[in-house]
Design an enzyme around this catalytic site. Structure first.
Site, PDB file in Angstrom:
ATOM      1  N   ARG A  68      27.279 -31.515 -24.170  1.00 57.59           N
ATOM      2  CA  ARG A  68      26.947 -30.559 -23.099  1.00 57.59           C
ATOM      3  C   ARG A  68      25.939 -29.577 -23.666  1.00 57.59           C
ATOM      4  O   ARG A  68      26.219 -28.869 -24.632  1.00 57.59           O
ATOM      5  CB  ARG A  68      28.192 -29.808 -22.625  1.00 57.59           C
ATOM      6  CG  ARG A  68      27.873 -28.571 -21.821  1.00 57.59           C
ATOM      7  CD  ARG A  68      29.072 -27.939 -21.167  1.00 57.59           C
ATOM      8  NE  ARG A  68      29.573 -28.774 -20.102  1.00 57.59           N
ATOM      9  CZ  ARG A  68      30.390 -28.333 -19.132  1.00 57.59           C
ATOM     10  NH1 ARG A  68      30.784 -27.078 -19.107  1.00 57.59           N
ATOM     11  NH2 ARG A  68      30.809 -29.150 -18.204  1.00 57.59           N
ATOM     12  N   HIS A 119      25.026 -33.696 -13.945  1.00 57.35           N
ATOM     13  CA  HIS A 119      26.435 -33.585 -14.353  1.00 57.35           C
ATOM     14  C   HIS A 119      27.130 -34.895 -13.943  1.00 57.35           C
ATOM     15  O   HIS A 119      27.970 -34.925 -13.040  1.00 57.35           O
ATOM     16  CB  HIS A 119      27.081 -32.378 -13.682  1.00 57.35           C
ATOM     17  CG  HIS A 119      28.334 -31.904 -14.366  1.00 57.35           C
ATOM     18  ND1 HIS A 119      28.908 -32.574 -15.441  1.00 57.35           N
ATOM     19  CD2 HIS A 119      29.126 -30.835 -14.128  1.00 57.35           C
ATOM     20  CE1 HIS A 119      29.988 -31.919 -15.815  1.00 57.35           C
ATOM     21  NE2 HIS A 119      30.153 -30.866 -15.039  1.00 57.35           N
ATOM     22  N   GLN A 144      31.042 -35.418 -13.848  1.00 55.44           N
ATOM     23  CA  GLN A 144      31.616 -34.718 -12.694  1.00 55.44           C
ATOM     24  C   GLN A 144      31.451 -35.567 -11.432  1.00 55.44           C
ATOM     25  O   GLN A 144      32.382 -35.702 -10.630  1.00 55.44           O
ATOM     26  CB  GLN A 144      30.888 -33.376 -12.510  1.00 55.44           C
ATOM     27  CG  GLN A 144      31.398 -32.573 -11.326  1.00 55.44           C
ATOM     28  CD  GLN A 144      32.824 -32.105 -11.513  1.00 55.44           C
ATOM     29  OE1 GLN A 144      33.142 -31.487 -12.510  1.00 55.44           O
ATOM     30  NE2 GLN A 144      33.706 -32.403 -10.567  1.00 55.44           N
ATOM     31  N   ASP A 187      29.523 -25.523  -4.933  1.00 51.28           N
ATOM     32  CA  ASP A 187      29.543 -25.165  -6.355  1.00 51.28           C
ATOM     33  C   ASP A 187      29.074 -23.718  -6.453  1.00 51.28           C
ATOM     34  O   ASP A 187      28.546 -23.158  -5.482  1.00 51.28           O
ATOM     35  CB  ASP A 187      28.595 -26.110  -7.136  1.00 51.28           C
ATOM     36  CG  ASP A 187      28.629 -25.881  -8.648  1.00 51.28           C
ATOM     37  OD1 ASP A 187      29.597 -25.246  -9.139  1.00 51.28           O
ATOM     38  OD2 ASP A 187      27.693 -26.331  -9.333  1.00 51.28           O
ATOM     39  N   CYS A 244      33.539 -28.478  -7.974  1.00 49.72           N
ATOM     40  CA  CYS A 244      33.672 -28.960  -9.358  1.00 49.72           C
ATOM     41  C   CYS A 244      34.411 -27.973 -10.254  1.00 49.72           C
ATOM     42  O   CYS A 244      34.892 -28.357 -11.316  1.00 49.72           O
ATOM     43  CB  CYS A 244      32.304 -29.287  -9.933  1.00 49.72           C
ATOM     44  SG  CYS A 244      31.196 -27.876  -9.913  1.00 49.72           S
ATOM     45  N   ARG A 257      38.766 -35.854 -13.528  1.00 50.57           N
ATOM     46  CA  ARG A 257      37.805 -35.891 -14.648  1.00 50.57           C
ATOM     47  C   ARG A 257      38.394 -36.704 -15.795  1.00 50.57           C
ATOM     48  O   ARG A 257      37.709 -37.498 -16.433  1.00 50.57           O
ATOM     49  CB  ARG A 257      37.489 -34.462 -15.134  1.00 50.57           C
ATOM     50  CG  ARG A 257      36.721 -33.579 -14.162  1.00 50.57           C
ATOM     51  CD  ARG A 257      35.298 -34.036 -13.969  1.00 50.57           C
ATOM     52  NE  ARG A 257      34.554 -34.114 -15.212  1.00 50.57           N
ATOM     53  CZ  ARG A 257      33.943 -33.079 -15.801  1.00 50.57           C
ATOM     54  NH1 ARG A 257      33.956 -31.890 -15.248  1.00 50.57           N
ATOM     55  NH2 ARG A 257      33.261 -33.246 -16.929  1.00 50.57           N
TER      56      ARG A 257
HETATM   57  N1   CP Z   1      33.357 -28.769 -13.752  1.00 51.03           N
HETATM   58  C1   CP Z   1      33.150 -28.532 -15.063  1.00 51.03           C
HETATM   59  O1   CP Z   1      32.280 -29.131 -15.705  1.00 51.03           O
HETATM   60  O2   CP Z   1      34.000 -27.612 -15.591  1.00 51.03           O
HETATM   61  P1   CP Z   1      33.863 -26.973 -17.045  1.00 51.03           P
HETATM   62  O3   CP Z   1      32.559 -26.193 -17.064  1.00 51.03           O
HETATM   63  O4   CP Z   1      35.054 -26.078 -17.198  1.00 51.03           O
HETATM   64  O5   CP Z   1      33.834 -28.071 -18.053  1.00 51.03           O
END
Ligand code: CP
Length: 304
Positions: free
Chosen positions: A100, A127, A130, A222, A261, A289
């Protein structure tokens, strides 16, 4: 055979996409395995995370492997050595790299030099993990997804882009309802339109939130200001009509679900009564997830 990476949703073929989602249901029913026994998965995080970090860590453990959390800030990567050299070295120790970070280019550079699978756990542009969970959750509620409509309301961001790609691959029509000036980048939008056309689905932009909600089987939203972005009062003002509240939800199909998300800014992009209400699938989506990422790792690392 060259190593397979998952940097964006269309990196999977349609058959692979369907397989990963089908197998996710199997992992959900039967969570433990030893298919990653003796394997290590590096988890590089350059941004905060709750769901992604925990679900990957738990998922690797449940598959019999060892997750290795690495804070990007504490690595030599991009400070004392190139991203490519970090990839070459990590490839000698671990069996997959989950990352990430900010720029898509960095993940592409890492993948280009890695001899083990690289999984994108969020960049500014995408993403994809997700989106797999989003579509899996939608299909749990609607096993007949083809031709249904998901309305995404809010900011044209990485979550919206990956959702639209996954929607196209699942046969779902995606209505992107964003205020003027907050659209997806043109190139990304054109790519999604091509993907939708290839899969015989619809992808379009709608400015009117009420029109977007009508007939939708899901309303998705989001946060309005993503990680790493500056607070922008003009943007928050423009987003106000796009808040997912009970008025917009009443315009969707009676059986519509609400997706987000997370993390949510309650009272901004979504109201408490909607996220906590009976049509919310938000916490199932967070749980999922875990299941889809296990399925993805099982496929990329063990051919399962
Ligand atoms: N939805 C998501 O990626 O959550 P986090 O940022 O907590 O990993």
């Amino acid at each position: 055979m060259s190593v397979r990476h998952f940097l964006k949703v269309p990196d999977l073929s349609k058959a692979e996409f369907d397989h990963v989602l089908e197998q996710a249901a199997v992992w959900k029913r039967s969570p433990l395995s030893d298919i990653l026994s003796g394997k290590t998965v590096a988890l590089i995080f350059g941004k905060p995370s709750t769901r992604t970090r925990v679900s990957f860590s738990v998922g690797v453990y449940q598959l019999g492997g060892m997750p290795l959390y690495l804070s990007e800030q504490e690595l030599q990567m991009r400070k004392s050595e190139s991203i490519e050299d970090t990839a070459r070295v990590l490839s000698r120790y671990v069996d997959a790299i989950v990352i990430r970070t900010f720029a898509k280019r960095d993940v592409e550079d890492l993948a280009s030099a890695s001899s083990v699978p690289v999984i994108n756990a969020l960049t500014d542009e995408d993403h994809p993990c997700q989106a797999l969970a989003d579509m899996f959750t939608f299909m749990e509620r609607f096993p007949d997804p083809v031709g249904r409509k998901i309305a995404y309301l809010g900011d044209g961001n990485n979550v919206a882009a990956s959702l639209a790609e996954a929607g196209a691959m699942a046969g779902v029509d995606i209505c992107l309802c964003v205020p003027q000036g907050f659209d997806l980048p043109e190139e990304k939008s054109a790519g999604i339109a091509r993907l939708a056309s290839e899969h015989g689905t619809r992808f379009w932009v709608e400015r009117d939130p009420e029109a977007a909600a009508q007939g939708a089987s899901a309303l998705y939203t989001d946060v309005w200001v993503s990680m790493g972005q500056q607070q922008d009062s003009g943007k928050l003002e423009a987003m106000q009509p796009y808040r997912v509240d009970s008025h917009l939800l009443a315009l969707a199909r009676p059986d519509a679900v609400v997706l987000h998300c997370l993390p949510a800014h309650r009272g901004e992009e979504i109201t408490d009564e909607v996220i906590d209400g009976p049509q919310s699938a938000v916490f199932d989506e967070a749980e999922n997830r875990l299941h889809v990422q296990k399925s993805l790792m099982a496929y990329l690392l063990a051919g399962r």
